[in-house]
Motif scaffolding. Structure first.
Motif, PDB file in Angstrom:
ATOM      1  N   LEU A  88       0.812  -1.215   0.000  1.00  0.00           N
ATOM      2  CA  LEU A  88       0.000   0.000   0.000  1.00  0.00           C
ATOM      3  C   LEU A  88       0.848   1.268   0.000  1.00  0.00           C
ATOM      4  O   LEU A  88       0.524   2.238  -0.689  1.00  0.00           O
ATOM      5  N   PHE A  89       1.947   1.271   0.764  1.00  0.00           N
ATOM      6  CA  PHE A  89       2.789   2.465   0.788  1.00  0.00           C
ATOM      7  C   PHE A  89       3.454   2.698  -0.567  1.00  0.00           C
ATOM      8  O   PHE A  89       3.588   3.844  -1.024  1.00  0.00           O
ATOM      9  N   SER A  90       3.859   1.609  -1.226  1.00  0.00           N
ATOM     10  CA  SER A  90       4.489   1.751  -2.538  1.00  0.00           C
ATOM     11  C   SER A  90       3.489   2.264  -3.570  1.00  0.00           C
ATOM     12  O   SER A  90       3.839   3.065  -4.442  1.00  0.00           O
ATOM     13  N   VAL A  91       2.232   1.796  -3.476  1.00  0.00           N
ATOM     14  CA  VAL A  91       1.186   2.296  -4.367  1.00  0.00           C
ATOM     15  C   VAL A  91       0.971   3.788  -4.137  1.00  0.00           C
ATOM     16  O   VAL A  91       0.856   4.581  -5.089  1.00  0.00           O
ATOM     17  N   TYR A  92       0.932   4.176  -2.881  1.00  0.00           N
ATOM     18  CA  TYR A  92       0.777   5.610  -2.549  1.00  0.00           C
ATOM     19  C   TYR A  92       1.922   6.421  -3.115  1.00  0.00           C
ATOM     20  O   TYR A  92       1.714   7.484  -3.732  1.00  0.00           O
ATOM     21  N   GLU A  93       3.148   5.936  -2.924  1.00  0.00           N
ATOM     22  CA  GLU A  93       4.317   6.656  -3.422  1.00  0.00           C
ATOM     23  C   GLU A  93       4.276   6.760  -4.948  1.00  0.00           C
ATOM     24  O   GLU A  93       4.640   7.788  -5.526  1.00  0.00           O
ATOM     25  N   GLY A  94       3.810   5.691  -5.606  1.00  0.00           N
ATOM     26  CA  GLY A  94       3.720   5.708  -7.056  1.00  0.00           C
ATOM     27  C   GLY A  94       2.733   6.739  -7.555  1.00  0.00           C
ATOM     28  O   GLY A  94       3.035   7.518  -8.482  1.00  0.00           O
ATOM     29  N   PHE A  95       1.530   6.786  -6.956  1.00  0.00           N
ATOM     30  CA  PHE A  95       0.533   7.779  -7.341  1.00  0.00           C
ATOM     31  C   PHE A  95       1.062   9.202  -7.124  1.00  0.00           C
ATOM     32  O   PHE A  95       0.855  10.099  -7.959  1.00  0.00           O
ATOM     33  N   HIS A  96       1.748   9.393  -6.005  1.00  0.00           N
ATOM     34  CA  HIS A  96       2.286  10.727  -5.689  1.00  0.00           C
ATOM     35  C   HIS A  96       3.275  11.182  -6.748  1.00  0.00           C
ATOM     36  O   HIS A  96       3.245  12.346  -7.192  1.00  0.00           O
ATOM     37  N   ARG A  97       4.173  10.264  -7.170  1.00  0.00           N
ATOM     38  CA  ARG A  97       5.192  10.647  -8.152  1.00  0.00           C
ATOM     39  C   ARG A  97       4.638  10.747  -9.576  1.00  0.00           C
ATOM     40  O   ARG A  97       5.186  11.457 -10.398  1.00  0.00           O
ATOM     41  N   ILE A  98       3.558  10.029  -9.856  1.00  0.00           N
ATOM     42  CA  ILE A  98       2.920  10.174 -11.163  1.00  0.00           C
ATOM     43  C   ILE A  98       2.321  11.573 -11.287  1.00  0.00           C
ATOM     44  O   ILE A  98       2.387  12.218 -12.342  1.00  0.00           O
ATOM     45  N   GLN A  99       1.739  12.056 -10.176  1.00  0.00           N
ATOM     46  CA  GLN A  99       1.143  13.402 -10.173  1.00  0.00           C
ATOM     47  C   GLN A  99       2.206  14.493 -10.150  1.00  0.00           C
ATOM     48  O   GLN A  99       1.994  15.585 -10.677  1.00  0.00           O
ATOM     49  N   VAL A 178      12.978   8.610 -21.527  1.00  0.00           N
ATOM     50  CA  VAL A 178      11.677   8.945 -22.099  1.00  0.00           C
ATOM     51  C   VAL A 178      10.991  10.043 -21.302  1.00  0.00           C
ATOM     52  O   VAL A 178      10.829  11.169 -21.784  1.00  0.00           O
ATOM     53  N   ASP A 179      10.575   9.711 -20.064  1.00  0.00           N
ATOM     54  CA  ASP A 179       9.827  10.685 -19.254  1.00  0.00           C
ATOM     55  C   ASP A 179       9.935  10.289 -17.781  1.00  0.00           C
ATOM     56  O   ASP A 179       9.779   9.107 -17.445  1.00  0.00           O
ATOM     57  N   PRO A 180      10.193  11.243 -16.872  1.00  0.00           N
ATOM     58  CA  PRO A 180      10.322  10.940 -15.436  1.00  0.00           C
ATOM     59  C   PRO A 180       9.078  10.295 -14.823  1.00  0.00           C
ATOM     60  O   PRO A 180       9.160   9.688 -13.752  1.00  0.00           O
ATOM     61  N   VAL A 181       7.920  10.424 -15.492  1.00  0.00           N
ATOM     62  CA  VAL A 181       6.691   9.851 -14.933  1.00  0.00           C
ATOM     63  C   VAL A 181       6.790   8.333 -14.801  1.00  0.00           C
ATOM     64  O   VAL A 181       6.092   7.719 -13.975  1.00  0.00           O
ATOM     65  N   PHE A 182       7.644   7.702 -15.592  1.00  0.00           N
ATOM     66  CA  PHE A 182       7.773   6.245 -15.540  1.00  0.00           C
ATOM     67  C   PHE A 182       8.357   5.763 -14.208  1.00  0.00           C
ATOM     68  O   PHE A 182       8.185   4.605 -13.837  1.00  0.00           O
ATOM     69  N   ASP A 183       9.046   6.652 -13.503  1.00  0.00           N
ATOM     70  CA  ASP A 183       9.543   6.298 -12.162  1.00  0.00           C
ATOM     71  C   ASP A 183       8.371   6.044 -11.221  1.00  0.00           C
ATOM     72  O   ASP A 183       8.351   5.060 -10.466  1.00  0.00           O
ATOM     73  N   GLY A 184       7.375   6.922 -11.265  1.00  0.00           N
ATOM     74  CA  GLY A 184       6.181   6.744 -10.452  1.00  0.00           C
ATOM     75  C   GLY A 184       5.374   5.532 -10.882  1.00  0.00           C
ATOM     76  O   GLY A 184       4.820   4.800 -10.046  1.00  0.00           O
ATOM     77  N   ILE A 185       5.296   5.295 -12.184  1.00  0.00           N
ATOM     78  CA  ILE A 185       4.570   4.122 -12.694  1.00  0.00           C
ATOM     79  C   ILE A 185       5.233   2.836 -12.195  1.00  0.00           C
ATOM     80  O   ILE A 185       4.562   1.880 -11.800  1.00  0.00           O
ATOM     81  N   ALA A 186       6.577   2.823 -12.200  1.00  0.00           N
ATOM     82  CA  ALA A 186       7.303   1.646 -11.709  1.00  0.00           C
ATOM     83  C   ALA A 186       7.014   1.410 -10.234  1.00  0.00           C
ATOM     84  O   ALA A 186       6.810   0.268  -9.799  1.00  0.00           O
ATOM     85  N   ALA A 187       6.990   2.487  -9.441  1.00  0.00           N
ATOM     86  CA  ALA A 187       6.673   2.359  -8.011  1.00  0.00           C
ATOM     87  C   ALA A 187       5.267   1.803  -7.816  1.00  0.00           C
ATOM     88  O   ALA A 187       5.017   0.958  -6.951  1.00  0.00           O
ATOM     89  N   LEU A 188       4.328   2.278  -8.648  1.00  0.00           N
ATOM     90  CA  LEU A 188       2.941   1.793  -8.579  1.00  0.00           C
ATOM     91  C   LEU A 188       2.874   0.307  -8.913  1.00  0.00           C
ATOM     92  O   LEU A 188       2.178  -0.469  -8.236  1.00  0.00           O
ATOM     93  N   LEU A 189       3.616  -0.119  -9.930  1.00  0.00           N
ATOM     94  CA  LEU A 189       3.629  -1.525 -10.323  1.00  0.00           C
ATOM     95  C   LEU A 189       4.267  -2.401  -9.239  1.00  0.00           C
ATOM     96  O   LEU A 189       3.812  -3.521  -8.983  1.00  0.00           O
ATOM     97  N   ILE A 190       5.329  -1.896  -8.612  1.00  0.00           N
ATOM     98  CA  ILE A 190       5.970  -2.643  -7.526  1.00  0.00           C
ATOM     99  C   ILE A 190       5.003  -2.829  -6.360  1.00  0.00           C
ATOM    100  O   ILE A 190       4.900  -3.908  -5.772  1.00  0.00           O
ATOM    101  N   GLY A 191       4.265  -1.770  -6.025  1.00  0.00           N
ATOM    102  CA  GLY A 191       3.272  -1.877  -4.959  1.00  0.00           C
ATOM    103  C   GLY A 191       2.181  -2.873  -5.300  1.00  0.00           C
ATOM    104  O   GLY A 191       1.757  -3.675  -4.445  1.00  0.00           O
TER     105      GLY A 191
END
Length: 295
Positions: A88-99, A178-191
């Motif tokens: 859950l924390f990783s999903v939260y971190e992913g959403f935060h970095r995507i935004q 490509v784009d820094p947003v993929f860092d947040g997407i990766a965090a979301l996928l890990i979560g």
């Protein structure tokens, strides 16, 4: 104490520190998600050790069949920790970095940590596979059928860690080129991965906690052995089983025997049956109890 748990604890301890430092210096959300993942894994191995220590206490007046199910309980707590702290924390971190995407600094540092982590996690997984006497190709079958909770935890955690590192690598490459947003997407996928793995643990441990029996084929083999090897059997009433610890089985046998069988003959026959059943199921530690009725 299990070698696989010790190996996993050492590997995750080193990895958690490395990932945490890398996340701090690079600002990578996916690396932070992986640092949280490895930190949660360290706590999980500690909980598994608590379960193993309690289970090793054996039988007592308050626990007639031993305390083996302590392994199942503490491993279930591991699933909760993996779900809440890791997923859950990783999903939260992913959403935060995507935004709020931010460029990653020092990507080569992250790459170095990924290589180190793959080597350590791979070594820990090899220890777990060797201890469970299985191969990588048969690992999912082992997870489904194993009654050893610490093997379940280590195999699932190490496999998840390696998959997470693959996701982290892809996220790093795409974020840099490509784009820094993929860092947040990766965090979301890990979560999401961690939540999925914890769900698998929930399902497998629930079966053990509520009293899973030996599989139908094994029970059939036990019945055939009793019918073939017993010299005093008239009728086999029932064979019931339940896992009461990691690879530890409670087996209850009810049988009718010849009315002219002496006490010595009955005792000797039962003793021989117990030894033969234990030999046949040498991968399990058997607690065998036989109810005998004379007819």
């Amino acid at each position: 104490m299990s070698k696989s748990v010790k190996a996993a604890l050492f590997a995750n301890g080193v990895i958690a520190l490395s990932k945490g430092a890398a996340a701090f210096f690079t600002g990578s959300a996916s690396m932070m998600a992986e640092a949280i993942h490895s930190t949660a894994d360290c706590g999980n191995q500690a909980l598994v050790m608590v379960g193993e220590r309690q289970a090793a206490k054996g039988k007592s007046e308050a626990h007639s069949f031993g305390q083996g199910k302590a392994n199942f309980f503490w491993s279930f707590v591991v699933a909760v920790v993996l779900f809440l702290l890791g997923g859950l924390f990783s999903v939260y971190e992913g959403f935060h970095r995507i935004q709020n995407p931010q460029p990653i600094e020092n990507p080569l540092l992250i790459l170095g940590i990924i290589i180190l982590s793959i080597l350590l996690e791979g070594s820990a997984l090899r220890v777990a596979l060797k201890e469970s006497n299985t191969t990588f190709s048969d690992m999912f079958s082992t997870i489904k059928n194993s009654s050893s909770s610490h093997i379940l935890v280590v195999l699932i955690e190490d496999t998840g860690a390696l998959i997470g590192l693959v996701i982290l690598t892809l996220g790093l490459v795409l974020s840099v080129f490509v784009d820094p947003v993929f860092d947040g997407i990766a965090a979301l996928l890990i979560g999401t991965l961690l939540i999925g793995l914890s769900s698998v643990l929930f399902i497998e441990l629930k079966k053990l906690l509520i009293g899973e029996s030996l599989d139908r084929e094994t029970t059939k083999q036990i019945k055939n052995l009793i019918k073939t090897e017993s010299n005093i059997l008239i009728h086999l009433n029932a064979v019931r089983s339940m896992f009461v610890g990691s690879n530890e089985v409670l087996l209850i046998i009810s049988m009718n025997v010849k009315d002219d069988a002496t006490g010595h003959e009955i005792e000797q026959d039962i003793s021989e049956l117990k030894n033969k059943i234990q030999t046949m199921l040498k991968q399990h530690k058997m607690q065998i109890y036989v109810d005998v009725f004379e007819f």
